[in-house]
Design a protein around this motif. Structure first.
Motif, PDB file in Angstrom:
ATOM      1  N   SER A  49      -8.800  14.228  13.797  1.00  0.00           N
ATOM      2  CA  SER A  49      -7.631  14.644  13.432  1.00  0.00           C
ATOM      3  C   SER A  49      -6.644  14.207  14.713  1.00  0.00           C
ATOM      4  N   HIS A  50      -6.524  14.707  15.415  1.00  0.00           N
ATOM      5  CA  HIS A  50      -5.851  14.901  16.791  1.00  0.00           C
ATOM      6  C   HIS A  50      -5.840  13.586  17.019  1.00  0.00           C
ATOM      7  N   HIS A  51      -5.037  13.088  17.086  1.00  0.00           N
ATOM      8  CA  HIS A  51      -5.096  11.188  17.842  1.00  0.00           C
ATOM      9  C   HIS A  51      -6.344  10.674  16.731  1.00  0.00           C
ATOM     10  N   GLY A  52      -6.596  11.211  15.567  1.00  0.00           N
ATOM     11  CA  GLY A  52      -7.651  10.342  15.373  1.00  0.00           C
ATOM     12  C   GLY A  52      -7.189   8.592  14.529  1.00  0.00           C
ATOM     13  N   TRP A  53      -5.632   8.748  13.833  1.00  0.00           N
ATOM     14  CA  TRP A  53      -5.080   7.952  13.557  1.00  0.00           C
ATOM     15  C   TRP A  53      -5.119   6.484  14.223  1.00  0.00           C
ATOM     16  N   LYS A  54      -5.444   5.120  13.345  1.00  0.00           N
ATOM     17  CA  LYS A  54      -5.809   4.265  13.948  1.00  0.00           C
ATOM     18  C   LYS A  54      -4.624   3.248  13.889  1.00  0.00           C
ATOM     19  N   TYR A  55      -4.747   2.653  14.976  1.00  0.00           N
ATOM     20  CA  TYR A  55      -3.348   1.031  14.690  1.00  0.00           C
ATOM     21  C   TYR A  55      -4.629   0.338  14.796  1.00  0.00           C
ATOM     22  N   ILE A  56      -4.523  -0.976  14.041  1.00  0.00           N
ATOM     23  CA  ILE A  56      -5.797  -2.124  13.674  1.00  0.00           C
ATOM     24  C   ILE A  56      -4.902  -2.757  13.929  1.00  0.00           C
ATOM     25  N   LYS A  57      -5.502  -4.084  14.184  1.00  0.00           N
ATOM     26  CA  LYS A  57      -5.234  -5.524  14.446  1.00  0.00           C
ATOM     27  C   LYS A  57      -6.412  -6.839  14.688  1.00  0.00           C
ATOM     28  N   PHE A  58      -6.271  -7.769  13.813  1.00  0.00           N
ATOM     29  CA  PHE A  58      -7.223  -8.734  14.008  1.00  0.00           C
ATOM     30  C   PHE A  58      -6.488  -9.331  15.492  1.00  0.00           C
ATOM     31  N   GLY A  59      -7.404  -9.707  16.209  1.00  0.00           N
ATOM     32  CA  GLY A  59      -6.539 -10.715  17.504  1.00  0.00           C
ATOM     33  C   GLY A  59      -7.451 -12.235  17.260  1.00  0.00           C
ATOM     34  N   PRO A  60      -6.690 -12.855  18.375  1.00  0.00           N
ATOM     35  CA  PRO A  60      -7.119 -14.534  17.976  1.00  0.00           C
ATOM     36  C   PRO A  60      -8.604 -15.044  18.338  1.00  0.00           C
ATOM     37  N   ASP A  61      -9.398 -14.151  18.668  1.00  0.00           N
ATOM     38  CA  ASP A  61     -11.219 -13.771  18.324  1.00  0.00           C
ATOM     39  C   ASP A  61     -11.387 -13.805  17.018  1.00  0.00           C
ATOM     40  N   GLY A  62     -10.855 -13.170  15.875  1.00  0.00           N
ATOM     41  CA  GLY A  62     -11.153 -12.993  14.330  1.00  0.00           C
ATOM     42  C   GLY A  62     -11.798 -12.100  14.242  1.00  0.00           C
ATOM     43  N   LYS A  63     -12.195 -10.883  15.748  1.00  0.00           N
ATOM     44  CA  LYS A  63     -12.301  -9.682  15.518  1.00  0.00           C
ATOM     45  C   LYS A  63     -11.673  -8.434  14.906  1.00  0.00           C
ATOM     46  N   LEU A  64     -11.778  -7.529  14.786  1.00  0.00           N
ATOM     47  CA  LEU A  64     -10.408  -6.523  14.385  1.00  0.00           C
ATOM     48  C   LEU A  64     -10.846  -5.365  15.838  1.00  0.00           C
ATOM     49  N   TYR A  65      -9.758  -4.904  16.113  1.00  0.00           N
ATOM     50  CA  TYR A  65      -9.972  -4.324  17.010  1.00  0.00           C
ATOM     51  C   TYR A  65      -8.855  -2.439  17.098  1.00  0.00           C
ATOM     52  N   ILE A  66      -9.410  -1.784  17.291  1.00  0.00           N
ATOM     53  CA  ILE A  66      -9.390  -0.272  16.907  1.00  0.00           C
ATOM     54  C   ILE A  66      -9.325   0.529  18.275  1.00  0.00           C
ATOM     55  N   PRO A  67      -8.569   1.275  17.642  1.00  0.00           N
ATOM     56  CA  PRO A  67      -8.504   2.159  19.201  1.00  0.00           C
ATOM     57  C   PRO A  67      -8.683   3.417  18.736  1.00  0.00           C
ATOM     58  N   ILE A  68      -9.439   3.943  19.760  1.00  0.00           N
ATOM     59  CA  ILE A  68     -10.356   5.969  19.315  1.00  0.00           C
ATOM     60  C   ILE A  68      -9.792   6.214  20.187  1.00  0.00           C
ATOM     61  N   GLY A  69      -8.801   7.372  19.797  1.00  0.00           N
ATOM     62  CA  GLY A  69      -7.228   7.881  20.699  1.00  0.00           C
ATOM     63  C   GLY A  69      -8.127   9.519  21.368  1.00  0.00           C
ATOM     64  N   VAL A  70      -8.442   9.961  22.170  1.00  0.00           N
ATOM     65  CA  VAL A  70      -9.085  11.354  22.424  1.00  0.00           C
ATOM     66  C   VAL A  70      -8.389  12.217  21.497  1.00  0.00           C
ATOM     67  N   PRO A  71      -9.302  13.539  21.342  1.00  0.00           N
ATOM     68  CA  PRO A  71      -9.245  14.221  20.333  1.00  0.00           C
ATOM     69  C   PRO A  71      -8.096  16.124  20.933  1.00  0.00           C
ATOM     70  N   CYS A  72      -7.044  15.840  22.041  1.00  0.00           N
ATOM     71  CA  CYS A  72      -6.681  16.697  22.865  1.00  0.00           C
ATOM     72  C   CYS A  72      -5.853  16.283  23.463  1.00  0.00           C
ATOM     73  N   ASN A  73      -5.006  16.829  24.119  1.00  0.00           N
ATOM     74  CA  ASN A  73      -4.064  16.781  25.582  1.00  0.00           C
ATOM     75  C   ASN A  73      -3.969  15.942  25.971  1.00  0.00           C
ATOM     76  N   VAL A  74      -4.932  16.461  26.964  1.00  0.00           N
ATOM     77  CA  VAL A  74      -6.193  15.841  27.719  1.00  0.00           C
ATOM     78  C   VAL A  74      -7.141  16.415  28.270  1.00  0.00           C
ATOM     79  N   CYS A  75      -8.373  15.586  27.591  1.00  0.00           N
ATOM     80  CA  CYS A  75      -9.563  15.804  28.315  1.00  0.00           C
ATOM     81  C   CYS A  75     -10.359  15.060  28.165  1.00  0.00           C
ATOM     82  N   ASP A  76     -11.857  15.195  29.180  1.00  0.00           N
ATOM     83  CA  ASP A  76     -12.700  13.765  29.047  1.00  0.00           C
ATOM     84  C   ASP A  76     -14.097  13.735  28.175  1.00  0.00           C
TER      85      ASP A  76
END
Length: 357
Positions: free
Chosen positions: A127-154
């Motif tokens: 859930s930490h930074h897990g909420w998404k913002y999605i949008k279809f690009g000019p290529d017709g594909k769906l773009y999805i971010p995957i945020g990190v589950p922390c303040n700072v981590c690797d």
């Protein structure tokens, strides 16, 4: 099956102190949309709205064309932070934290919705930074971010922007960008078709460091520095010495630390003055990890070619003597060239127009 709840709306008199430049006007489009975050407009003009804490997805309807919503329908509820939504070919796509749902032919069913189908479920469930913002690009594909589950981590598998072909028989992800802490807004340059995205900087390093970012993707899989380096050259105290020989792309623009840049839009309409054409509007959701609050506004960014040239205030007045009056989240363009701005903190959607007279 969860059924629709219809709400009759009465336009409230307050605009929560919002202010816009001369000859612009800001009005309430919908004053009661609990937790309103990302928005998507259908071909028939129905506005779909996602939420985070509310767990709901709405259809917002302007039945008489007066640019004020008449009804809000709850399409579905009890979802897992369904912040991100997108519309394509008659279907509504909703991003929960761990999956992408699809409502087929949504404009025909938003008053009596059917159960959605799961399109893609290979996403982390943090859930930490897990909420998404999605949008279809000019290529017709769906773009999805995957945020990190922390303040700072690797952590492997996080800090990404990916894309998928929702129509493929076997959906496979492509990695678009890496080293991205938490992107909750992006758009494509109307001429070059390059992806630009906002990214929220890390916390707990003081009021003024590190910067939040605006980034430009020039090649697939590009690396943007997180968690080793933030902004142009701020080395992370815990991870900076591990950057090694990694080459990273510096941000196209540094926002003030903690302003929380979220939704962004390349303006392509004809209503606003020519100076706004192909420039950016970015919402700044506002700080939480700072002794004095900053953000809580919408800013306008201009470009010189592919270089950000300037930033100026576009909508202000939502932060008065430290008191928060609005939390802008997403911004989208309407067919007439006006723009809508969602406010998840106060459950409102605003409309900004321009008239030279």
């Amino acid at each position: 099956m969860k059924f629709v709840a219809a709400l009759s709306l009465m336009i409230a008199s307050t605009l929560q102190a919002a202010e816009v430049p001369e000859k612009f006007t800001i009005d309430l489009y919908a004053p009661e949309v609990e937790g309103a975050r990302q928005m998507a407009l259908s071909d028939s003009g129905v506005l779909y709205v996602g939420t985070r804490k509310a767990g709901k997805v709405y259809a917002v309807e302007d039945t008489d064309g007066d640019f004020k919503a008449d009804k809000v329908y709850t399409i579905i509820e009890d979802l897992y932070m369904p912040s991100g939504i997108a519309y394509k070919d008659g279907d509504l796509y909703v991003a929960e934290v761990d999956k992408i749902l699809r409502f087929k032919d949504i404009d025909k069913h938003y008053k009596d919705p059917k159960e959605p189908e799961v399109v893609y479920d290979d996403l982390p469930d943090d859930s930490h930074h897990g909420w998404k913002y999605i949008k279809f690009g000019p290529d017709g594909k769906l773009y999805i971010p995957i945020g990190v589950p922390c303040n700072v981590c690797d952590d492997e598998g996080y800090g990404l922007i990916i894309r998928i072909d929702v129509d493929a028989e076997e959906i496979e992800r492509e990695v678009v960008a890496t080293g991205v802490r938490n992107s909750v807004g992006f758009d494509w340059h109307p001429e070059t078709k390059e992806l630009w995205f906002t990214d929220n900087g890390r916390d707990w390093l003081g009021d003024d460091e590190p910067a939040c970012e605006l980034n430009r993707v020039t090649e697939l899989g590009e690396f943007f520095g997180f968690p080793y380096v933030h902004g142009d050259d701020f080395m992370d105290p815990a991870f900076g010495d591990k950057l090694g020989d990694h080459e990273f792309t510096k941000p196209a623009w540094e926002f003030q630390a903690h302003v929380a840049p979220l939704g962004m839009l390349y303006y392509t309409g004809d209503m606003f003055p020519e100076a706004y054409k192909n420039t950016m509007l970015v919402t700044q959701h506002g700080s939480w990890n700072r002794s004095t609050k900053v953000g809580y506004k919408v800013v306008h960014l201009t470009l010189d070619g592919q270089k950000v040239e300037s930033q100026s205030d576009f909508v202000t007045g939502w932060l008065i003597d430290g008191e928060v009056k609005g939390r802008p989240n997403d911004v989208i363009q309407m067919p007439d060239g006006s723009v809508l701005i969602s406010d998840d903190g106060f459950g409102k959607i605003y409309r900004v127009t321009y008239s030279a007279e």
